[in-house]
Structure formats: structure tokens, C-alpha cells
Design an enzyme around this catalytic site. Structure first.
Site, mmCIF file in Angstrom:
data_model
loop_
_atom_site.group_PDB
_atom_site.id
_atom_site.type_symbol
_atom_site.label_atom_id
_atom_site.label_comp_id
_atom_site.label_asym_id
_atom_site.label_seq_id
_atom_site.Cartn_x
_atom_site.Cartn_y
_atom_site.Cartn_z
ATOM 1 N N GLY A 34 0.847 -1.191 0.000
ATOM 2 C CA GLY A 34 0.000 0.000 0.000
ATOM 3 C C GLY A 34 0.885 1.244 0.000
ATOM 4 N N GLY A 39 -0.665 2.612 6.578
ATOM 5 C CA GLY A 39 -0.803 1.850 7.819
ATOM 6 C C GLY A 39 -0.261 0.429 7.739
ATOM 7 N N SER A 41 2.802 -0.935 8.215
ATOM 8 C CA SER A 41 3.629 -1.357 9.350
ATOM 9 C C SER A 41 2.809 -1.461 10.630
ATOM 10 C CB SER A 41 4.793 -0.375 9.551
ATOM 11 O OG SER A 41 5.676 -0.415 8.455
ATOM 12 N N SER A 108 6.050 -1.779 -2.133
ATOM 13 C CA SER A 108 6.116 -2.713 -3.272
ATOM 14 C C SER A 108 5.133 -2.283 -4.360
ATOM 15 C CB SER A 108 5.857 -4.158 -2.827
ATOM 16 O OG SER A 108 4.757 -4.293 -1.968
#
Length: 199
Positions: A34, A39, A41, A108
Site C-alpha cells: 500500500g 498503515g 507497518s 512494493s
């Protein structure tokens, strides 16, 4: 094709299945993807805590943390982003082979890179978690002040501003952190894993 020559794969004495049996649970990758500030982590670490409390061995690989060590030689060009994810995919595979659950929190941004990692693993060992949060909300949060810097031209190639983010086409799980609390997102993920008998 790799650059290493004169190497031979050495079979290990302990199998993935044996390690899973000892640990008492399946091993797999929860791949959180994302935008920055979505959010990833926060949710990944909350899920890790929940799994830990139920006796499930796990480890969180966090994008920023990995760039302090293993990937500190990489920048943020498209090529370096791809290499960043390739390395994390290989490390994740090692965790799965060791019988543990690995939770990865990386932007990613490219579908092809995430599919490369999926193809490194066996069927059902890669669970893509799309942490869906609108760019406007991520910018409003801007926990690290990165969007502000990117808008001022201080950070080139910033995902969502100068570089694209390709949303997953068919992720196993979608959590919306602009509409749900961290606790609700965790419950959604745990429920999915329970239904699939992964935990």
C-alpha cells in the site's frame, strides 16, 4: 541468471514440513502492500502481536528497517525498487522454509514485483494484503513528513506523487484503514487466516 558459478544446492537435513510440525502451525508470507502512510507497518505489527500471543512464531520485515541493513545499498529508482522486493522475497522464502510466518510491510508498488515473490513460493504460501487508503488520506497523515518533502521536490521518485503505485488486481485480503480501525483490520486478517486453517 545469477552471477555465481561453481555452486551446488545442498539439501538440508530438516524439511519445511518437519519445522512446521515442531512449531505446530503453517508457515506463509503475509505481504502488506500500500501507499506510504496507509498503515502497513502498524497493521502488520498488530497482527504479529496477535499471532505471538497465540503461540505462532512470526517476524516482521519492515521496509525502512530493511533499508538500514540488507538493502542499504539500494535507492528508489524503478530498478532498485525491483531489486529491493526481489531480495525481500528471497528472505521471506527462507522464513517460510524455517516454519515461521513472515509479515512484510513494503510499498512494493509494482504488480510484477509482487507476482515475482508469489512465484517464489508454493501455492497458498503468499497472502497479499492490500492496505487500501486513499492518497489524500495518506498525505493528510504523512507520519514521516515524506509527502510534504515530495511535493516540495525534495524527494524524487516518490510513490503516489512522481512514481506510480499499481494496486493489486486480486489480493487475498483488502483492509481499508481509512474506514476501519487497526483492531478491526487485525480481526479481519485473523479471521481470514482462521477460515483458511492457516493458523
Amino acid at each position: 541468471m545469477g552471477k555465481s558459478t561453481n555452486i551446488t544446492w545442498h539439501e538440508l537435513s530438516l524439511s519445511k514440513e518437519a519445522r512446521r510440525k515442531q512449531n505446530g502451525h503453517q508457515s506463509f508470507v503475509l505481504w502488506f502492500t500500500g501507499l506510504s502512510g496507509s498503515g502497513k507497518s502498524t497493521v502488520a505489527n498488530a497482527v504479529a502481536q496477535k499471532l505471538f500471543e497465540t503461540g505462532i512464531r512470526n517476524y516482521v520485515l519492515d521496509g525502512d528497517n530493511i533499508r538500514h541493513g540488507l538493502n542499504k545499498d539500494l535507492g528508489f529508482s524503478d530498478e532498485d525498487r525491483t531489486e529491493n522486493i526481489r531480495r525481500i522475497g528471497e528472505v521471506s522464502k527462507l522464513f517460510v522454509d524455517s516454519g515461521q510466518v513472515v509479515l512484510t510491510a513494503f510499498i512494493s508498488p509494482f504488480i510484477a514485483d509482487r507476482e515475482l515473490v508469489r512465484n517464489l513460493l508454493e501455492k497458498e504460501e503468499f497472502i497479499e494484503v492490500f492496505v487500501n487508503c486513499p492518497l489524500e488520506e495518506c498525505e493528510k497523515r504523512d507520519p514521516k513528513g515524506l509527502y510534504d518533502k515530495a511535493r516540495k521536490g525534495l524527494i524524487p521518485d516518490f510513490t503516489g506523487i512522481h512514481s506510480p503505485y499499481e494496486e493489486p488486481l486480486s489480493p487475498e485480503i483488502v483492509v481499508n484503514t481509512s474506514e476501519s480501525s487497526v483492531e478491526e483490520c487485525v480481526e479481519q486478517i485473523i479471521q481470514y487466516l482462521s477460515v483458511r486453517n492457516a493458523i
